[in-house]
Design a protein around this motif. Structure first.
Motif, PDB file in Angstrom:
ATOM      1  N   MET A  17       0.925  -1.274   0.089  1.00  0.00           N
ATOM      2  CA  MET A  17      -0.156   0.184  -0.137  1.00  0.00           C
ATOM      3  C   MET A  17       0.732   1.095   0.011  1.00  0.00           C
ATOM      4  O   MET A  17       0.696   2.153  -0.913  1.00  0.00           O
ATOM      5  CB  MET A  17      -1.011  -0.128   1.150  1.00  0.00           C
ATOM      6  N   ALA A  18       1.986   1.165   0.831  1.00  0.00           N
ATOM      7  CA  ALA A  18       2.754   2.447   0.819  1.00  0.00           C
ATOM      8  C   ALA A  18       3.435   2.767  -0.605  1.00  0.00           C
ATOM      9  O   ALA A  18       3.632   3.897  -1.027  1.00  0.00           O
ATOM     10  CB  ALA A  18       3.857   2.194   2.037  1.00  0.00           C
ATOM     11  N   SER A  23       3.930   6.159  -5.423  1.00  0.00           N
ATOM     12  CA  SER A  23       4.187   6.043  -6.846  1.00  0.00           C
ATOM     13  C   SER A  23       2.963   6.850  -7.469  1.00  0.00           C
ATOM     14  O   SER A  23       3.340   7.440  -8.413  1.00  0.00           O
ATOM     15  CB  SER A  23       4.100   4.578  -7.397  1.00  0.00           C
ATOM     16  N   LEU A  24       1.787   6.737  -6.763  1.00  0.00           N
ATOM     17  CA  LEU A  24       0.752   7.668  -7.308  1.00  0.00           C
ATOM     18  C   LEU A  24       0.961   9.255  -7.044  1.00  0.00           C
ATOM     19  O   LEU A  24       0.373   9.904  -7.811  1.00  0.00           O
ATOM     20  CB  LEU A  24      -0.568   7.204  -6.582  1.00  0.00           C
TER      21      LEU A  24
END
Length: 115
Positions: A17-18, A23-24
């Motif tokens: 999740m991190a 990356s987003l």
């Protein structure tokens, strides 16, 4: 499941999740976007180019110009006097007339002061 398996699965899920969130949020480079340095350079060049001593003394006055404005000077005058009303500012009125005569402005109706 044993406690260490739950802990490992939770840690793996948090890591995934991190990585996804990071990356987003990475800024993407737009090749067409101007850098701050290029914008500053352009502004500096515009100030240097507009430092014409003849224009700087009279261009900001609201009185009628003492010569016929060419198209480039009329455009610059319209920008400098954008807050002025055409019928009240003689310089903007002369610039407006010059742009109408050159075919750069096609008003639907002429301001009463210029008719």
């Amino acid at each position: 499941m044993a406690g260490w398996q739950v802990f490992t699965a939770t840690l793996a899920m948090l890591t995934i999740m991190a990585v996804t969130v990071v990356s987003l949020h990475q800024p993407h480079r737009d090749p067409d976007r101007l850098s701050v340095d290029r914008i500053r350079e352009r502004i500096s060049n515009e100030h240097t180019a507009s430092a014409d001593p003849v224009l700087s003394t009279s261009a900001w006055s609201h009185g009628a110009p003492d010569h016929q404005l060419d198209v480039q000077e009329a455009h610059r005058t319209m920008q400098q006097h954008r807050r002025c009303v055409v019928g009240e500012c003689d310089r903007k009125g002369a610039a407006f007339r010059a742009l109408v005569d050159a075919g750069r402005i096609k008003p639907t109706r002429m301001p009463p002061a210029l008719q």
